[in-house]
Scaffold this active site. Sequence first.
Site, mmCIF file in Angstrom:
data_model
loop_
_atom_site.group_PDB
_atom_site.id
_atom_site.type_symbol
_atom_site.label_atom_id
_atom_site.label_comp_id
_atom_site.label_asym_id
_atom_site.label_seq_id
_atom_site.Cartn_x
_atom_site.Cartn_y
_atom_site.Cartn_z
ATOM 1 N N ASP A 73 -1.319 14.315 -2.177
ATOM 2 C CA ASP A 73 -0.952 13.018 -2.744
ATOM 3 C C ASP A 73 -2.107 12.428 -3.550
ATOM 4 O O ASP A 73 -3.259 12.878 -3.428
ATOM 5 C CB ASP A 73 -0.573 12.066 -1.589
ATOM 6 C CG ASP A 73 0.516 11.096 -1.979
ATOM 7 O OD1 ASP A 73 0.671 10.819 -3.181
ATOM 8 O OD2 ASP A 73 1.219 10.603 -1.072
ATOM 9 N N ASP A 88 9.462 8.094 -4.869
ATOM 10 C CA ASP A 88 9.564 7.492 -3.537
ATOM 11 C C ASP A 88 10.922 6.820 -3.367
ATOM 12 O O ASP A 88 11.289 6.448 -2.249
ATOM 13 C CB ASP A 88 8.451 6.445 -3.343
ATOM 14 C CG ASP A 88 7.160 7.083 -2.848
ATOM 15 O OD1 ASP A 88 7.191 8.262 -2.466
ATOM 16 O OD2 ASP A 88 6.124 6.398 -2.853
HETATM 17 C C1 GLA Z 1 2.815 7.849 -1.323
HETATM 18 C C2 GLA Z 1 3.857 8.940 -1.376
HETATM 19 C C3 GLA Z 1 4.764 8.839 -0.166
HETATM 20 C C4 GLA Z 1 3.962 8.914 1.107
HETATM 21 C C5 GLA Z 1 2.883 7.856 1.087
HETATM 22 C C6 GLA Z 1 1.954 7.995 2.260
HETATM 23 O O1 GLA Z 1 3.371 6.596 -1.526
HETATM 24 O O2 GLA Z 1 4.591 8.857 -2.559
HETATM 25 O O3 GLA Z 1 5.724 9.867 -0.189
HETATM 26 O O4 GLA Z 1 3.398 10.191 1.259
HETATM 27 O O5 GLA Z 1 2.105 7.896 -0.094
HETATM 28 O O6 GLA Z 1 1.004 7.001 2.297
#
Ligand code: GLA
Length: 734
Positions: free
Chosen positions: A464, A534
């Site tokens: 990420d 997301d």
């Molecule tokens: C980001 C990602 C999510 C998740 C969060 C965790 O927002 O897009 O899918 O992994 O971080 O903090």
Amino acid sequence: MKRKFLLAGAFLANIAAWATPEYVPVSTFNTSLILQLDSAAAPALVYYGPAVKGDLAQIAASAPEDGKSDAYPVFGNYPERESALSMTMPDGNMTLELVPAGEPETEVDHNGNTVVSIPLADRHYPVAVTLNYRAFPKEDIIETWTEITNKGKKPVTLTRFDSGAIPFRSTDAWLTSLYGTWANEGRVNTEPLTPGMKIIQNKDGVRNSHTSHAEVMMSLDGKPRETSGRIIGAALVYGGNYRLRVSTDDHGRHQFFAGIHPEESAYRLMPGETFTTPLLALTFSDRGMGEASRNFHRWGRQYHIAHGTEVNPILLNSWEGVYFNIDEPTMAGMMQDIADMGGELFVMDDGWFGRRDDDSSSLGDWEVDARKLPHGLKGLTDEAARKGVRFGIWIEPEMTNSNSELYKKHPDWVLKAPHRDIVEGRGGTQLVLDLSNPQVQDFIYNLVDTMLTNNPEIAYIKWDANAPVMQYGSQTLPADRQSELSIRFHRGLTSVLQRIREKYPDVAIQACASGGGRANYGLLDYTDEFWVSDNTDALQRLGAQWGTSLFFPAVTMGSHISAVPNHTTYRVVPLKFRCDVAMTGRLGMEIQPRDMSAEDRDFCRRVIETYKGVRDVVQLGDLYRLVSPFDNRGAVSLMYVSPTKDKAVYYWFRTNNDYSAPLVTRTPMEGLDPDASYKVTELNAIDQRPLASEGKVFTGKFLMDNGLEIRPNHDLPWGKKVDYCSRVLLLEKQ
Ligand code: GLA
């Protein structure tokens, strides 16, 4: 002075001297890109379109009389024109004049694809430029990139360094591009190209598909269509800052450029050094955007996506299910549940390390939080093995928090300008590490290397990156190289990923960046998939995945079944619809199964089993987009066809339940074998009575001429009726 003159003179001796212009074709099965070389002039790009058969002199005889377009325009003469390359020589001269410096070279690479290289040199200065074109015959893709070499004794400064340029003519040209930020990724924008300059750019530093995308389609025949019209597609294979631009004049002449973003990025090229631009992948289709997309998909799967030719495991990710509330019993429960539903992999998301109970701490302190996981990662991988699923883990290695141990120890490892306060992001404390610093690169590599060496059972990493570069400045780069930070940061990232890939070729990696901020081919070279968004709301995903599919195949698109009300939109979409949407991509789950009813879990178990039977078609097949969510026709439809055309999966989604809205319930199919017969079976069916087409056999021709009438509501008992409808039909060749 004399010495300099001699040097330049020696260099000039290499310049080719052929009398008549020479055509250099770069060919795929269905397309030709043709360059024209003349010893005394810059090379011209005289043709890009359907394959030219026969004498290439046809090109010259049909050429416009108002001049040829340079294949790679450089800054200097006529400075008002757009250029792909500019640099400042040691004596302050800001102009370039490139001419051929030898015969074009042709080489077959290790994949059997042909690379044509055109060596060029400045007429006076010791600067060499090579234009490269790699042809992928079967995929109808041509990659172009440029190498710029300083052959002199003093540094030169590059101030613009596009990968390539493509001229085209059309008085009704349109541009299609993607835009969108967090929770709104993959939006499609289609607009006419009018005189002036259209710029698509990203300067985030980290998340390069928020808000723009490094890929475009240019239609030469008016508003682009899926199945007809000439399209030039372009994808920059680069995960850093970029700029794509189309310059359009008042006579329908356009010039497309794409490359690393040059703003604030002057690059000092040292004597003997070569600057290699990222690849720019081009495709030409005279059968609309659908074919251009399929060309990108085939090329991507084969050459630019890690494990792109393999189907993926079905996973459960813990994020939306439990967020930061990680502990051993919860993880074990989720592993058990996904195993029971037939899934193959469990991914533990954020919250497992340091003291990470929310997003305000611990990035960089990659020690397991023993409060939550007393038996460490080993305890989890052992548990996964007992449950019969593989194990994956979330990391965000390019980042730290200002309250971390890492930052205390290495405050000079974060991006920061002298005499400025640090700028903090997510959680009020997030900072970006300086990936131009080799120590930071080693730190990230060692983190992953140690984790994978100590836990060889880890099969998957969710990588990420949840912040942009928030303050420009490297505490490592010298004063006279600060402008190279964006380029060197990205080089640092790719070199770490490359080292990881070399040592751990089998580990799957998902690229995530605040959702879909890293959907690009520059990173897919090292990663298997990206998290599309997301926003897991099924209705919104139809749009995001549709837009993303213009350039990326389903095998790259993480597409998970999540809970209702949806955590982003709060919409309540029935489980079947959520499952059917997830089945159009790389199906997974993003939910706490313990919060689902036994009935819903059982439905998911059946969906997973069904998906296993068709995932090769979805992930590795050819996509045909039929009815766009962006056309507001009340429904969305698409299909995948296996490469041998023996199996297809057809989808139809009702997206508007308003009786006053037009609703497309029947649309001709595509991509089938017209002479074959296909049996229809509805998948994930929930109706009380079957569709009229159930179990019936139709010829491919009939289906492609007429499609099938779709019942637009589910036939369910009163009280169970739902205001959504979706259909998934399996077509099997008889
Ligand atoms: C980001 C990602 C999510 C998740 C969060 C965790 O927002 O897009 O899918 O992994 O971080 O903090």
